[in-house]
Design a protein around this motif. Structure first.
Motif, PDB file in Angstrom:
ATOM      1  N   VAL B 256      69.271  52.952  -3.211  1.00  0.00           N
ATOM      2  CA  VAL B 256      67.894  52.941  -2.704  1.00  0.00           C
ATOM      3  C   VAL B 256      67.806  53.780  -1.433  1.00  0.00           C
ATOM      4  N   ARG B 257      68.768  53.604  -0.546  1.00  0.00           N
ATOM      5  CA  ARG B 257      68.744  54.354   0.711  1.00  0.00           C
ATOM      6  C   ARG B 257      68.796  55.851   0.452  1.00  0.00           C
ATOM      7  N   ALA B 293      66.394  49.432   3.502  1.00  0.00           N
ATOM      8  CA  ALA B 293      67.167  50.596   3.057  1.00  0.00           C
ATOM      9  C   ALA B 293      66.325  51.868   3.075  1.00  0.00           C
ATOM     10  N   LEU B 294      65.046  51.733   2.815  1.00  0.00           N
ATOM     11  CA  LEU B 294      64.163  52.904   2.830  1.00  0.00           C
ATOM     12  C   LEU B 294      63.819  53.343   4.250  1.00  0.00           C
ATOM     13  N   GLY B 295      64.148  52.516   5.223  1.00  0.00           N
ATOM     14  CA  GLY B 295      63.920  52.891   6.615  1.00  0.00           C
ATOM     15  C   GLY B 295      62.618  52.379   7.194  1.00  0.00           C
ATOM     16  N   LEU B 296      61.941  51.470   6.493  1.00  0.00           N
ATOM     17  CA  LEU B 296      60.705  50.920   7.060  1.00  0.00           C
ATOM     18  C   LEU B 296      60.986  50.093   8.303  1.00  0.00           C
ATOM     19  N   CYS B 297      62.219  49.611   8.418  1.00  0.00           N
ATOM     20  CA  CYS B 297      62.645  48.905   9.627  1.00  0.00           C
ATOM     21  C   CYS B 297      64.166  48.915   9.630  1.00  0.00           C
ATOM     22  N   ALA B 362      51.910  57.886   0.219  1.00  0.00           N
ATOM     23  CA  ALA B 362      52.540  56.680  -0.340  1.00  0.00           C
ATOM     24  C   ALA B 362      53.815  57.038  -1.098  1.00  0.00           C
ATOM     25  N   LEU B 363      54.691  56.058  -1.167  1.00  0.00           N
ATOM     26  CA  LEU B 363      55.944  56.180  -1.915  1.00  0.00           C
ATOM     27  C   LEU B 363      55.944  55.172  -3.057  1.00  0.00           C
ATOM     28  N   ALA B 364      56.250  55.670  -4.258  1.00  0.00           N
ATOM     29  CA  ALA B 364      56.518  54.779  -5.396  1.00  0.00           C
ATOM     30  C   ALA B 364      58.019  54.825  -5.642  1.00  0.00           C
TER      31      ALA B 364
END
Lengths: 121, 381
Positions: B256-257, B293-297, B362-364
């Protein structure tokens, strides 16, 4: 003596109720593969792992969400002493804390010997 | 490595849904064609305008798309069935984008449709015995991960339950969602225990439904005089599978990252640009660890973001405004395309009752058994 439920995965330890796990090793790198797979390199050699492990995490299955599962069943992620990380079933319904030293044992279950993990006494 | 931005511009020009629902006697063709006709109407297109169809499905069997589409009339178009587990729909959408971006087609349909099938998995047919019946079970995988997050980061059961409260709340405002009932924290925690700290309301339902999107080139939009104001640009499209990870790392989080980073890189944006993320929350813990993992936090702070409302509609970045898999549902084949349809609706400003204010980018992001990951960034121009 009961038959082993999955003789491709484990075998009785030389003494006691313990089990050894049946793995493959790359003689060049030492890398281990568990369970033994017929699909990789034919150069891999058969080895036995000690069945000693460290518990990383465990949870209780509360519902019959998987075929063959009769709840409650405690499943765990374990790091084998030789390195590989595997999922296994614990003997009993207790949830030992992470870091607990575990060992593979053979327990009679439904007319066969199944491999379960139990805290080292 | 080139990305979608290096190809011809690709835009979503039409979306359509059949509500996700519990298993029924409704034929899948009824589900799929409802979504298709809605997407055609939304775009202002007719069936003969479609030049290729990518069909995402995992449980219907061979030639599901062709059997369905013959009821629209035989037009001789390319029809391909795409199966990639939970990411089947996302992968079908990616194929559609690449066909248009590469110039092979001008107008392509991506349609996901599924009914609750036999759930047969190749991993159960590999001829290898396993120590635990839970091996390769996503439910157990994520219940164990939740326990590890508890031990490492202090994640509490109520933190995970907040994901379900948020997403059931969003789904209650989504007419296409399988669950339409808001749930309280107490209700989520008191629902039936399933595995570890996961309760029933923190697990996605299985069901059926359909989702369709139509993508088009600039040339086609000009030729057919499609409404540019409602068209949404697809900035990037990525697909990958599980990488080797160092000891102690979590393969699912690493995929995911890495795929998230690459999807954003190819779009030419940073994570701070995202107003909306739709992601794979089949189990509540997934939203927390994937958002991290996506970096939102930072890793370990997901619970705090749930508590302070950062991922609510109206928050800094709305996560799963559709209701996600937990609330909207997870019929498998349609799920990834349903994410895209929700994002397009949001970016157009047409998500009545659940609109993320001012949403532009946006990200899907979808993962699938295997594991695979598929990501897309979409943007209102």
């Amino acid at each position: 003596m009961l038959d082993l439920r999955d003789p491709s995965l484990y075998a009785p330890a030389p003494a006691g109720d313990g089990a050894v796990l049946l793995a493959l090793r790359d003689p060049a790198s030492g890398a281990l593969t568990f369970p033994r797979s017929p699909y990789g390199s034919p150069a891999l050699e058969q080895v036995e792992l000690s069945g000693q492990a460290t518990l990383l995490a465990c949870i209780t299955l509360h519902q019959p969400v998987l075929p063959g599962v009769v709840p409650p069943l405690v499943v765990a992620r374990l790091q084998l002493a030789e390195g590989p990380v595997v999922d296994g079933v614990l003997d009993g319904t207790a949830e030992p804390p992470p870091g607990t030293a575990m060992r593979a044992v053979l327990v009679a279950e439904d007319g066969a010997l199944a491999c379960r993990f139990r805290p080292v006494a | 490595m080139s990305g979608l931005r290096d190809l011809r511009p690709v835009r979503v020009v039409g979306i359509g849904m059949h509500r996700y629902q519990f298993a029924s006697d409704t034929p899948y063709i009824t589900l799929g064609l409802a979504a298709l006709r809605a997407a055609l109407e939304d775009a202002g297109l007719g069936w003969p305008d479609i030049q290729a169809a990518m069909i995402g499905t995992a449980g219907l069997g061979m030639a599901a798309g062709r059997v369905m589409l013959r009821h629209m009339g035989d037009t001789g178009i390319e029809v391909m069935q795409v199966e990639n587990a939970s990411a089947s729909g996302s992968s079908a959408f990616r194929m559609a984008c690449l066909l248009v971006g590469s110039g092979q087609r001008d107008i392509v349909l991506a349609l996901g449709v599924d009914k609750h099938g036999t759930s047969q998995r190749a991993v159960d047919k590999d001829g290898l015995a396993r120590l635990s019946p839970s091996d390769h079970s996503p439910l157990v995988e994520f219940a164990l991960l939740a326990r590890m997050w508890r031990d490492r980061h202090g994640l509490r059961p109520e933190d995970m339950a907040r994901v379900a409260v948020k997403n059931h709340g969003n789904a209650a405002r989504n007419p296409f969602a399988q669950f339409r009932k808001p749930r309280t924290l107490e209700q989520v925690l008191a629902s039936a225990p399933v595995a570890g700290d996961l309760t029933a309301l923190q697990c996605c339902p299985r069901g059926e439904g359909a989702a369709a999107v139509i993508v088009a080139s600039e040339a086609a939009m000009a030729r057919l005089r499609l409404d540019r104001r409602r068209a949404i640009r697809v900035l990037s499209s990525t697909a990958s599978s599980e990488p080797a990870v160092p000891p102690g790392a979590f393969p699912m989080l690493e995929i995911v990252r890495q795929s998230g980073l690459e999807t954003l890189r190819q779009a030419g944006i940073g994570v701070e640009a995202l107003d909306i993320v739709e992601l794979h929350d089949a189990f509540s813990i997934e939203e927390i660890v994937y958002a991290e993992a996506l970096g939102l936090c930072p890793v370990g702070e997901g619970a705090a973001r749930l508590r302070d409302g950062a991922w609510e509609i109206g928050g800094r970045c709305a996560v799963n405004p559709s209701g996600g898999l937990i609330g909207m549902g997870h019929p498998i084949g349609p799920t990834g395309i349903g994410q895209v349809a929700e994002i397009v609706r949001q970016l157009r400003g047409e998500a009545t009752g659940r609109q993320q204010p001012g949403a532009r980018t946006a990200l899907a992001h979808m993962i699938g058994l295997g594991a695979v990951a598929v990501g897309h960034v979409l943007q209102r121009e």
